[in-house]
Write an enzyme that holds these catalytic residues in place. Sequence first.
Site, PDB file in Angstrom:
ATOM      1  N   ASP A   1       0.840  -1.202   0.000  1.00 20.82           N
ATOM      2  CA  ASP A   1       0.000   0.000   0.000  1.00 20.82           C
ATOM      3  C   ASP A   1       0.872   1.248   0.000  1.00 20.82           C
ATOM      4  OD1 ASP A   1      -2.773  -0.945   0.110  1.00 20.82           O
ATOM      5  OD2 ASP A   1      -2.146  -1.897   1.971  1.00 20.82           O
TER       6      ASP A   1
ATOM      7  N   ASP B   1     -10.327  -5.425  -1.648  1.00 20.05           N
ATOM      8  CA  ASP B   1      -9.332  -4.943  -0.679  1.00 20.05           C
ATOM      9  C   ASP B   1      -9.989  -4.165   0.451  1.00 20.05           C
ATOM     10  OD1 ASP B   1      -7.071  -4.009   0.608  1.00 20.05           O
ATOM     11  OD2 ASP B   1      -6.486  -2.618  -0.970  1.00 20.05           O
TER      12      ASP B   1
HETATM   13  C1  DX5 Z   1      -6.530   0.235   2.844  1.00 23.84           C
HETATM   14  C2  DX5 Z   1      -5.536  -0.634   2.141  1.00 23.84           C
HETATM   15  C3  DX5 Z   1      -5.701  -2.106   2.403  1.00 23.84           C
HETATM   16  C4  DX5 Z   1      -5.587  -2.514   3.836  1.00 23.84           C
HETATM   17  C5  DX5 Z   1      -5.998  -3.952   4.035  1.00 23.84           C
HETATM   18  O1  DX5 Z   1      -6.414   1.535   2.372  1.00 23.84           O
HETATM   19  O2  DX5 Z   1      -5.658  -0.469   0.748  1.00 23.84           O
HETATM   20  O3  DX5 Z   1      -4.819  -2.846   1.583  1.00 23.84           O
HETATM   21  O4  DX5 Z   1      -4.309  -2.306   4.345  1.00 23.84           O
HETATM   22  O5  DX5 Z   1      -5.940  -4.243   5.390  1.00 23.84           O
HETATM   23  P1  DX5 Z   1      -7.156  -4.922   6.178  1.00 23.84           P
HETATM   24  O6  DX5 Z   1      -7.282  -6.316   5.663  1.00 23.84           O
HETATM   25  O7  DX5 Z   1      -6.723  -4.839   7.581  1.00 23.84           O
HETATM   26  O8  DX5 Z   1      -8.402  -4.110   5.895  1.00 23.84           O
HETATM   27 ZN    ZN Z   2      -4.537  -1.854  -0.557  1.00 23.34          ZN
END
Ligand code: DX5
Ligand code: ZN
Length: 222
Positions: A36, A180
Amino acid sequence: MVNKVMLSPSILNVDRLKVHSYLTEINDYISYIHIDVMDGRFVRNKTDGIDMYKETKRIEKKPLDVHLMVVDPLCEIDNYKDAGIITFHLETVLNTTDMKINTMEFERIIKKIKSYGAKVGVAIKPRTTVSLLINVLKDIDVILVMTVEPGYGGQQLITSTIDKISSLRKMGYKGIIEADGGINKYNSSELINKGANLLVAGTALFDSYDIRQSAKDILGIE
Ligand code: DX5
Ligand code: ZN
């Protein structure tokens, strides 16, 4: 059993010292590693994406799945040349006047991603409609459906986003649909049934007691 659904763990909130051993534990179940990248402008949060990318690239063998949450993707792509997937947000290429895709900008970004041999990904925020993509489906390898507002890990999945996945399949999209945000073993089967085939998971994996079992549970395999 051939399992066509892929897992891309998000290492955003994982202790850097432990990430390699965690990823090794689930090596058999993961297809990508999700990175990310946040610029503090497209989303409030800021991550040192380049550093995380380089470090991960150096240590891990799996292809990297780069999620650019940045206002100017064209300027950032060069930093992620060897990625497996580079995903930018559709919202960054919409004209403010008519909310339609700025085709020139869109094509420039796609061309750049392709020039590095990566799969082209386009992400949409929870309130962005999938119909905006109708004319460009053929140009995209991956559509990333955000199931939370981008910016933070550890949020709860917004259920109204799930139907976007089936809508995309009904529109005839045959590429990868990545989901996601807030994905766990309780909601993953619905996402898969609607047509998602690449699931990102952070909290549900890395905050669990048994990471390997959690990976299997999310993928729905024995
Ligand atoms: C949020 C990110 C995600 C997130 C996923 O902006 O794009 O990739 O880190 O993490 P979880 O599974 O904890 O929602
Ligand atoms: Zn993400």
